[in-house]
Design a protein around this motif. Structure first.
Motif, PDB file in Angstrom:
ATOM      1  N   ASN A 137      48.353  44.946  41.604  1.00 45.50           N
ATOM      2  CA  ASN A 137      47.651  44.410  42.788  1.00 45.50           C
ATOM      3  C   ASN A 137      46.297  45.079  43.007  1.00 45.50           C
ATOM      4  OD1 ASN A 137      49.334  46.672  43.393  1.00 45.50           O
ATOM      5  ND2 ASN A 137      49.020  46.342  45.564  1.00 45.50           N
ATOM      6  N   GLN A 181      41.420  43.743  41.046  1.00 44.24           N
ATOM      7  CA  GLN A 181      40.804  42.664  41.825  1.00 44.24           C
ATOM      8  C   GLN A 181      39.342  42.402  41.457  1.00 44.24           C
ATOM      9  OE1 GLN A 181      42.487  40.661  43.655  1.00 44.24           O
ATOM     10  NE2 GLN A 181      44.413  41.791  43.680  1.00 44.24           N
ATOM     11  N   ARG A 214      44.103  34.951  40.788  1.00 44.58           N
ATOM     12  CA  ARG A 214      42.805  35.403  40.268  1.00 44.58           C
ATOM     13  C   ARG A 214      42.124  34.253  39.527  1.00 44.58           C
ATOM     14  NH1 ARG A 214      46.615  39.342  40.021  1.00 44.58           N
ATOM     15  NH2 ARG A 214      46.060  41.440  40.750  1.00 44.58           N
TER      16      ARG A 214
END
Length: 211
Positions: free
Chosen positions: A148, A151, A179
């Motif tokens: 997680n 990003q 994503r």
């Protein structure tokens, strides 16, 4: 552009995939670095060590980097892409997302407990073709790496076999779902991907705009 290939867990720069992709880069006269992530001491392997080792290969003149990573090398590549802005593109072959959650249950609770107590477990190393002790520090280190955190919107191509028996393709689906910068290509193969190397190469060429 600097190209670096990261081999998988208990593997080596001499693996079938590393050699195949290395040969194809050589044919188009493009340099591909393939570091040995065992670093002469597989027993003390950690993801943190791999990240530091590969980052040390980046050129100091901020030349952009494309990382091609297989399995645990793919996971390592993803964290390098998060941490280093020099990394501009990722190609991940059956990346080991959720590695511990897939691997440790196969060992079984008793074996993992014994590993924790005795500090080392024997792991078959495909590159060395023998079993080598691996420190429990590998597990302790790996627990800090949670997907997680990944990003950074970096162009990413994932190639994953639908019949992967080591890292289920669902792990890549879960990663790609949230994503939009990730493209996932499903291949009719297992974790080794050895029967689809031509498809993989064509996908890499297109994605990396290679000659």
């Amino acid at each position: 552009m600097q190209y670096i290939y990261l081999h998988g867990f208990a593997s080596s720069p001499n693996s079938t995939k590393a050699r195949d992709i290395g040969d194809r880069f050589a044919k188009i006269q493009t340099k591909l670095k393939i570091p040995d992530l065992n670093a002469g001491d597989f027993s003390q392997l950690t993801i943190t060590r791999q990240i530091a080792q590969v980052a040390a290969k980046f050129s100091h003149n901020s030349t952009p980097v494309t990382l091609i990573g297989s399995s645990l090398g793919g996971l390592t590549a993803a964290y390098l892409g998060q941490e280093y802005l020099q990394v501009e593109r990722l190609v991940l072959l059956a990346p080991a997302f959720g590695f511990l959650s897939h691997w440790l249950p196969k060992l079984g609770d008793e074996e993992v407990q014994r590993w924790q107590q005795e500090k080392y477990i024997m792991v078959y190393h495909y590159g060395e073709e023998r079993s080598i002790p691996l420190s429990y520090d590998f597990v302790k280190d790996a627990t800090q790496y949670q997907e997680n955190f990944l990003q950074r919107p970096i162009p990413t191509l994932i190639l994953h076999g639908k019949k992967d028996e080591v890292i289920p393709i669902e792990a890549s689906h879960d990663f790609a779902r949230s994503r939009p910068w990730v493209e996932l290509v499903e291949l009719d193969s297992d974790h080794a991907l050895s029967n689809v190397m031509e498809e993989i190469w064509q996908a890499i060429r297109l994605f990396c705009q290679l000659p």
